[in-house]
Design a protein around this motif. Structure first.
Motif, PDB file in Angstrom:
ATOM      1  N   GLU B  98      -5.213   6.529 -10.977  1.00 41.06           N
ATOM      2  CA  GLU B  98      -4.774   5.284 -10.644  1.00 41.06           C
ATOM      3  C   GLU B  98      -4.074   4.901 -11.814  1.00 41.06           C
ATOM      4  O   GLU B  98      -4.508   4.651 -12.905  1.00 41.06           O
ATOM      5  CB  GLU B  98      -5.807   4.174  -9.928  1.00 41.06           C
ATOM      6  CG  GLU B  98      -5.034   3.367  -9.255  1.00 41.06           C
ATOM      7  CD  GLU B  98      -6.176   2.325  -9.003  1.00 41.06           C
ATOM      8  OE1 GLU B  98      -7.026   2.767  -8.140  1.00 41.06           O
ATOM      9  OE2 GLU B  98      -6.088   1.200  -9.011  1.00 41.06           O
ATOM     10  N   LEU B 101      -0.617  -0.623 -13.719  1.00 42.75           N
ATOM     11  CA  LEU B 101       0.735  -1.449 -13.482  1.00 42.75           C
ATOM     12  C   LEU B 101       0.837  -2.278 -14.522  1.00 42.75           C
ATOM     13  O   LEU B 101      -0.025  -3.130 -15.208  1.00 42.75           O
ATOM     14  CB  LEU B 101       0.401  -2.104 -12.282  1.00 42.75           C
ATOM     15  CG  LEU B 101       0.122  -1.297 -10.956  1.00 42.75           C
ATOM     16  CD1 LEU B 101       0.170  -2.263  -9.704  1.00 42.75           C
ATOM     17  CD2 LEU B 101       0.866   0.023 -10.796  1.00 42.75           C
ATOM     18  N   ARG B 168       5.899  -2.405 -10.960  1.00 45.72           N
ATOM     19  CA  ARG B 168       4.826  -2.601 -10.149  1.00 45.72           C
ATOM     20  C   ARG B 168       4.711  -1.777  -9.148  1.00 45.72           C
ATOM     21  O   ARG B 168       4.099  -0.878  -8.684  1.00 45.72           O
ATOM     22  CB  ARG B 168       4.022  -3.926 -10.110  1.00 45.72           C
ATOM     23  CG  ARG B 168       3.999  -4.518 -11.368  1.00 45.72           C
ATOM     24  CD  ARG B 168       3.534  -5.901 -11.020  1.00 45.72           C
ATOM     25  NE  ARG B 168       2.460  -6.410 -10.040  1.00 45.72           N
ATOM     26  CZ  ARG B 168       1.194  -6.239 -10.668  1.00 45.72           C
ATOM     27  NH1 ARG B 168       0.721  -6.049 -11.776  1.00 45.72           N
ATOM     28  NH2 ARG B 168       0.167  -6.647  -9.413  1.00 45.72           N
ATOM     29  N   ARG B 169       5.975  -2.211  -8.219  1.00 46.77           N
ATOM     30  CA  ARG B 169       6.050  -1.571  -6.888  1.00 46.77           C
ATOM     31  C   ARG B 169       6.306  -0.057  -6.967  1.00 46.77           C
ATOM     32  O   ARG B 169       5.939   0.695  -6.207  1.00 46.77           O
ATOM     33  CB  ARG B 169       7.180  -2.346  -5.996  1.00 46.77           C
ATOM     34  CG  ARG B 169       6.979  -3.900  -5.797  1.00 46.77           C
ATOM     35  CD  ARG B 169       8.218  -4.352  -5.109  1.00 46.77           C
ATOM     36  NE  ARG B 169       7.681  -4.073  -3.649  1.00 46.77           N
ATOM     37  CZ  ARG B 169       7.139  -4.722  -2.825  1.00 46.77           C
ATOM     38  NH1 ARG B 169       6.552  -5.591  -3.437  1.00 46.77           N
ATOM     39  NH2 ARG B 169       6.883  -4.371  -1.802  1.00 46.77           N
ATOM     40  N   ALA B 172       3.154   1.915  -7.889  1.00 49.22           N
ATOM     41  CA  ALA B 172       2.141   1.960  -6.992  1.00 49.22           C
ATOM     42  C   ALA B 172       2.621   2.869  -5.832  1.00 49.22           C
ATOM     43  O   ALA B 172       1.954   3.638  -5.256  1.00 49.22           O
ATOM     44  CB  ALA B 172       1.915   0.482  -6.196  1.00 49.22           C
ATOM     45  N   TYR B 175       2.003   6.306  -6.756  1.00 45.76           N
ATOM     46  CA  TYR B 175       0.729   6.749  -6.601  1.00 45.76           C
ATOM     47  C   TYR B 175       0.376   6.879  -5.168  1.00 45.76           C
ATOM     48  O   TYR B 175      -0.384   7.887  -4.667  1.00 45.76           O
ATOM     49  CB  TYR B 175      -0.128   5.565  -7.132  1.00 45.76           C
ATOM     50  CG  TYR B 175      -1.579   5.515  -7.082  1.00 45.76           C
ATOM     51  CD1 TYR B 175      -2.382   6.566  -7.256  1.00 45.76           C
ATOM     52  CD2 TYR B 175      -2.235   4.743  -6.027  1.00 45.76           C
ATOM     53  CE1 TYR B 175      -3.911   6.699  -7.211  1.00 45.76           C
ATOM     54  CE2 TYR B 175      -3.594   4.758  -5.687  1.00 45.76           C
ATOM     55  CZ  TYR B 175      -4.382   5.834  -6.331  1.00 45.76           C
ATOM     56  OH  TYR B 175      -5.801   5.743  -6.030  1.00 45.76           O
ATOM     57  N   ARG B 176       0.799   5.881  -4.284  1.00 45.19           N
ATOM     58  CA  ARG B 176       0.520   6.136  -2.846  1.00 45.19           C
ATOM     59  C   ARG B 176       1.034   7.369  -2.009  1.00 45.19           C
ATOM     60  O   ARG B 176       0.373   7.836  -1.366  1.00 45.19           O
ATOM     61  CB  ARG B 176       0.657   4.840  -2.116  1.00 45.19           C
ATOM     62  CG  ARG B 176      -0.042   3.705  -2.524  1.00 45.19           C
ATOM     63  CD  ARG B 176       0.258   2.356  -1.938  1.00 45.19           C
ATOM     64  NE  ARG B 176      -0.509   1.403  -2.482  1.00 45.19           N
ATOM     65  CZ  ARG B 176      -0.063   0.221  -2.913  1.00 45.19           C
ATOM     66  NH1 ARG B 176       1.372   0.190  -3.068  1.00 45.19           N
ATOM     67  NH2 ARG B 176      -0.909  -0.769  -3.571  1.00 45.19           N
ATOM     68  N   GLN B 179      -1.414   9.871  -3.022  1.00 41.02           N
ATOM     69  CA  GLN B 179      -2.436   9.597  -2.041  1.00 41.02           C
ATOM     70  C   GLN B 179      -2.399  10.316  -0.854  1.00 41.02           C
ATOM     71  O   GLN B 179      -3.130  10.959  -0.315  1.00 41.02           O
ATOM     72  CB  GLN B 179      -2.955   8.425  -2.180  1.00 41.02           C
ATOM     73  CG  GLN B 179      -3.641   7.925  -3.174  1.00 41.02           C
ATOM     74  CD  GLN B 179      -4.947   8.281  -3.580  1.00 41.02           C
ATOM     75  OE1 GLN B 179      -5.164   9.579  -3.974  1.00 41.02           O
ATOM     76  NE2 GLN B 179      -6.065   7.625  -3.324  1.00 41.02           N
ATOM     77  N   ARG B 183      -4.386  13.473   1.115  1.00 41.68           N
ATOM     78  CA  ARG B 183      -5.246  13.387   2.344  1.00 41.68           C
ATOM     79  C   ARG B 183      -4.485  14.574   3.348  1.00 41.68           C
ATOM     80  O   ARG B 183      -5.409  15.158   3.901  1.00 41.68           O
ATOM     81  CB  ARG B 183      -4.590  12.060   2.964  1.00 41.68           C
ATOM     82  CG  ARG B 183      -5.563  11.443   4.110  1.00 41.68           C
ATOM     83  CD  ARG B 183      -5.496  10.142   4.518  1.00 41.68           C
ATOM     84  NE  ARG B 183      -4.188   9.714   4.701  1.00 41.68           N
ATOM     85  CZ  ARG B 183      -3.544   9.966   6.060  1.00 41.68           C
ATOM     86  NH1 ARG B 183      -4.191  10.208   6.811  1.00 41.68           N
ATOM     87  NH2 ARG B 183      -2.177   9.692   6.022  1.00 41.68           N
ATOM     88  N   ASP B 187      -7.239  17.425   4.768  1.00 39.27           N
ATOM     89  CA  ASP B 187      -7.270  17.584   6.065  1.00 39.27           C
ATOM     90  C   ASP B 187      -7.066  19.170   6.562  1.00 39.27           C
ATOM     91  O   ASP B 187      -7.785  19.573   7.085  1.00 39.27           O
ATOM     92  CB  ASP B 187      -6.152  17.047   6.919  1.00 39.27           C
ATOM     93  CG  ASP B 187      -6.652  15.252   6.927  1.00 39.27           C
ATOM     94  OD1 ASP B 187      -7.671  14.919   6.588  1.00 39.27           O
ATOM     95  OD2 ASP B 187      -5.723  14.680   7.569  1.00 39.27           O
TER      96      ASP B 187
END
Lengths: 111, 273
Positions: B98, B101, B168-169, B172, B175-176, B179, B183, B187
């Motif tokens: 992670e 930030l 920050r945005r 983030a 990173y997302r 993520q 995922r 799957d």
């Protein structure tokens, strides 16, 4: 309203639990996201998730959006394009030659 | 295998620990290497042992998963193995750290800046007026300097706050995105592993049924249609008979006349607990 989006299974599970326990604070729940009411309690629940799961929880503030919030030309463009006769025509082509804003022009404008 | 329990050393293919105050779960954990005692010297336990390395009456069993592991121990491969390896590698390569930030700075609100701008303009106006009149200007000059400096400071703060927010945005979001990618990969990996497991189970299904029928001891009152629904103890024994088992199996069931009979039937080293 507060939008909470989760990015891991664990965060998603905890969001579901929060939604189940505090129905009155939940405006709408989707699979791995939820809209919480913009109260301090809603923020409290959102922050709890953020504390526990860090960046795997995304928090956004959401404002209601009405067609009236948008300049007329944008609304007219949308209306005209949806009333088009050729369904397959891309907007770029549709707009050129008509008195409508181009796609790039729309992209460059902040609401 | 070599085994030390309560000061006694055991050696051989079959060890009977029924007279020792040690329970099967502990011995099984020692054989798997997850518990330090008793001291065991034996070949390393394979994946099959995670499911049925310790056979006892109150055990549970994910029969199909265990059966797939048994098939693997026999060298069975599936058409999905390359994809599984590739997906695993890609998943491992995805950095899961992670990001830190930049701290969110308190933003200076527009009203404060507007107010400062106005007072700076007012002070400048007064200075000009005094200059025109030829009046004393030192004091008002200092005031202009002071308000201008404060204004510049607040404006800088505001810009910094805006930038840190944007950073920050951005971080983030990056990173997302990662993520989300993770995922999707996870799957796909889970799906391929399910496919592989099904193929492996199919490959040994006939042998499994044969092994089930040969399990000694009382036959089940009514045999379920699906071999996957057989009670855990006979199912585990049948799985072990199919599997290649080099490490000793911990057997805590009365189905065999002697521990040696169990070792022969399973063709595996056995610890009787």
């Amino acid at each position: 309203m507060l939008l909470v989006v989760t990015y891991t299974r664990a965060a998603r599970r905890d969001l579901r639990n929060v939604c189940r326990a505090h129905e009155e604070t939940v405006v709408r729940q989707f699979g791995r996201a939820a809209l919480l009411s913009a109260t301090e309690f809603g923020a409290f629940q959102a922050l709890r998730l953020r504390e526990k799961h860090g960046l795997d929880v995304q928090l956004e503030r959401v404002r209601p959006f009405e067609p009236e919030d948008v300049p007329d030309r944008v609304r007219e463009a949308a209306r005209a394009y949806e009333a088009r006769e050729t369904p397959s025509i891309p907007y770029r082509q549709f707009a050129s030659g008509r008195d409508l804003p181009g796609a790039d022009q729309l992209r460059g404008e902040e609401l | 295998m070599k085994l030390h329990v309560c000061g006694t050393a055991y050696e051989g293919r079959v060890v009977d620990l029924r007279c020792q105050p040690v329970d099967g779960a502990t011995v099984a954990a020692a054989i798997r290497g997850t518990w330090p005692l008793p001291a065991v010297d034996a070949p390393a336990a394979g994946p099959v042992y995670d499911y049925c390395g310790h056979v006892h009456p109150s055990m549970g069993l994910r029969t199909k998963t265990a059966l797939a592991a048994a098939a693997r121990s026999r060298g069975h491969e599936t058409a999905h193995d390359d994809t599984i390896a590739e997906l695993r590698e890609r998943l491992a390569d995805l950095d899961r750290a992670e990001p830190t930030l930049p701290s969110a700075r308190e933003s200076v609100d527009d009203a404060t800046v507007a107010e400062l701008r106005e007072s700076a303009a007012t002070a400048r106006g007064r200075l000009e007026a005094r200059e025109t009149l030829g009046a004393e200007t030192a004091e008002i000059r200092a005031e202009v300097r002071e308000t201008t400096r404060t204004l510049a400071k607040r404006e800088t703060e505001r810009t910094a706050a805006r930038q840190s927010r944007q950073q920050r945005r951005d971080r983030a979001r990056e990173y997302r995105d990662r993520q989300a990618r993770r995922r999707r990969l996870a799957d796909r990996l889970a799906n391929r592993r399910r496919d592989a497991r099904r193929d492996l189970v199919d490959a040994v299904a006939e042998n499994f049924v044969a092994a089930l029928e040969a399990v000694p001891g009382p036959p089940a009152a009514d045999r379920p249609d699906d071999p996957g629904d057989v009670p855990p103890v006979p199912a585990a024994l049948a799985v072990l008979r199919l599997a290649r088992t080099d490490a000793p199996v911990v057997v805590a069931t009365d189905r065999f006349a002697t521990p040696t009979a169990a070792a022969d039937w399973l063709s595996a080293p056995v610890v009787r607990c």
